[in-house]
Scaffold this motif. Structure first.
Motif, PDB file in Angstrom:
ATOM      1  N   TYR A 180      30.433  50.501  40.055  1.00  0.00           N
ATOM      2  CA  TYR A 180      29.759  51.071  38.888  1.00  0.00           C
ATOM      3  C   TYR A 180      30.671  52.084  38.200  1.00  0.00           C
ATOM      4  CZ  TYR A 180      26.404  53.716  36.112  1.00  0.00           C
ATOM      5  OH  TYR A 180      25.766  54.356  35.076  1.00  0.00           O
ATOM      6  N   ARG A 181      31.278  52.991  38.982  1.00  0.00           N
ATOM      7  CA  ARG A 181      32.149  54.020  38.395  1.00  0.00           C
ATOM      8  C   ARG A 181      33.334  53.395  37.666  1.00  0.00           C
ATOM      9  NH1 ARG A 181      32.501  56.482  43.451  1.00  0.00           N
ATOM     10  NH2 ARG A 181      30.487  57.388  43.826  1.00  0.00           N
ATOM     11  N   LEU A 200      30.335  48.530  29.157  1.00  0.00           N
ATOM     12  CA  LEU A 200      29.742  49.120  27.954  1.00  0.00           C
ATOM     13  C   LEU A 200      30.544  48.730  26.714  1.00  0.00           C
ATOM     14  CD1 LEU A 200      27.566  50.900  26.708  1.00  0.00           C
ATOM     15  CD2 LEU A 200      29.048  52.867  27.144  1.00  0.00           C
ATOM     16  N   ARG A 201      31.879  48.776  26.781  1.00  0.00           N
ATOM     17  CA  ARG A 201      32.709  48.359  25.627  1.00  0.00           C
ATOM     18  C   ARG A 201      32.458  46.892  25.293  1.00  0.00           C
ATOM     19  NH1 ARG A 201      36.761  51.625  28.131  1.00  0.00           N
ATOM     20  NH2 ARG A 201      37.612  49.760  29.107  1.00  0.00           N
ATOM     21  N   GLU A 257      23.748  50.471  25.400  1.00  0.00           N
ATOM     22  CA  GLU A 257      23.507  51.350  26.554  1.00  0.00           C
ATOM     23  C   GLU A 257      22.351  50.828  27.393  1.00  0.00           C
ATOM     24  OE1 GLU A 257      23.071  55.338  25.107  1.00  0.00           O
ATOM     25  OE2 GLU A 257      25.142  55.399  24.386  1.00  0.00           O
ATOM     26  N   TYR A 277      31.687  50.563  34.630  1.00  0.00           N
ATOM     27  CA  TYR A 277      30.679  50.898  33.619  1.00  0.00           C
ATOM     28  C   TYR A 277      31.273  50.932  32.212  1.00  0.00           C
ATOM     29  CZ  TYR A 277      27.043  53.126  30.924  1.00  0.00           C
ATOM     30  OH  TYR A 277      26.101  53.383  29.959  1.00  0.00           O
ATOM     31  N   ARG A 278      32.370  51.651  32.026  1.00  0.00           N
ATOM     32  CA  ARG A 278      32.961  51.755  30.676  1.00  0.00           C
ATOM     33  C   ARG A 278      33.428  50.404  30.142  1.00  0.00           C
ATOM     34  NH1 ARG A 278      33.316  56.882  28.711  1.00  0.00           N
ATOM     35  NH2 ARG A 278      33.211  58.538  30.246  1.00  0.00           N
ATOM     36  N   PRO A 279      34.140  49.606  30.922  1.00  0.00           N
ATOM     37  CA  PRO A 279      34.519  48.282  30.390  1.00  0.00           C
ATOM     38  C   PRO A 279      33.313  47.408  30.032  1.00  0.00           C
ATOM     39  CG  PRO A 279      35.844  48.797  32.315  1.00  0.00           C
ATOM     40  CD  PRO A 279      34.799  49.857  32.198  1.00  0.00           C
ATOM     41  N   ALA A 312      23.624  47.826  29.253  1.00  0.00           N
ATOM     42  CA  ALA A 312      24.495  48.189  30.378  1.00  0.00           C
ATOM     43  C   ALA A 312      23.657  48.582  31.587  1.00  0.00           C
ATOM     44  CB  ALA A 312      25.435  49.325  29.976  1.00  0.00           C
TER      45      ALA A 312
END
Length: 197
Positions: free
Chosen positions: A11-12, A19-20, A32, A15-17, A35
């Motif tokens: 998750y850490r 979300l992008r 969001e 998450y950003r990839p 995600a």
């Protein structure tokens, strides 16, 4: 607990990839939410994943979640557009009807009638029901409804005259309904005719 730790680490990192990936397909707010749904589904299916790299698997989930979100949003937008259109049409119809009533002074006159008289008149003249159907709505025989309609029309004409508004000529629909009511009354027998007089 090792499974949870592994999921937390994924998750850490992912998450950003993810979300992008979703931001390229959905609005920021929807991305969001999507995600969050992706990682909820990922946790439920954590044991089903294959390979060491979870990111492609998460992208697959994200792609399906984004597609579902677009379909849902599309349906909601279509429904919203249809509801807005229907409301606008209804408002237009209502306002046109209201203008006609106001011009005739009938709105005030109708408001001063009893609820039953208003209902009888509106069922026939406004809703365009046939006499037998309007009588059924009111729970009356055709003959009783004919009497009630006649009395309501007389009271409406009195209210219009009292208000200083010109009494409108009866419409063709009212004449048609009166004729149907009278025909139906005649077929219900002489006792009903005597009551209608």
């Amino acid at each position: 607990m090792a499974e949870w730790d592994e999921f937390e680490e994924t998750y850490r990192v992912a998450y950003r990839p993810v979300l992008r990936f979703l931001l390229r397909r959905l609005s920021a707010g929807d991305a969001e939410d999507a995600a969050a749904e992706v990682f909820t589904l990922a946790w439920r299916r954590w044991g089903d994943r294959r390979g060491d790299d979870a990111l492609p698997w998460l992208y697959g989930i994200a792609r399906r979640v984004a597609a579902n979100s677009r379909r849902t949003t599309g349906r909601a937008e279509q429904l919203g557009r249809r509801l807005e259109l229907a409301a606008a049409e209804e408002a237009t119809e209502r306002s046109a009807e209201r203008q006609v009533l106001d011009r005739l002074g009938a709105a005030r006159a109708l408001a001063e009638l009893s609820e039953t008289d208003r209902e009888v008149l509106l069922l026939v003249a406004w809703d365009g029901l046939e006499a037998r159907d309007a009588a059924r709505v009111m729970g009356r025989s055709r003959a009783a409804f004919a009497v009630q309609l006649h009395r309501a029309r007389v009271r409406l004409e009195r209210q219009l005259a009292r208000g200083g508004a010109a009494t409108p000529a009866p419409t063709a629909a009212v004449h048609r309904v009166d004729a149907v009511v009278l025909e139906g009354s005649a077929s219900e027998g002489s006792a009903s005719e005597g009551d209608a007089r």
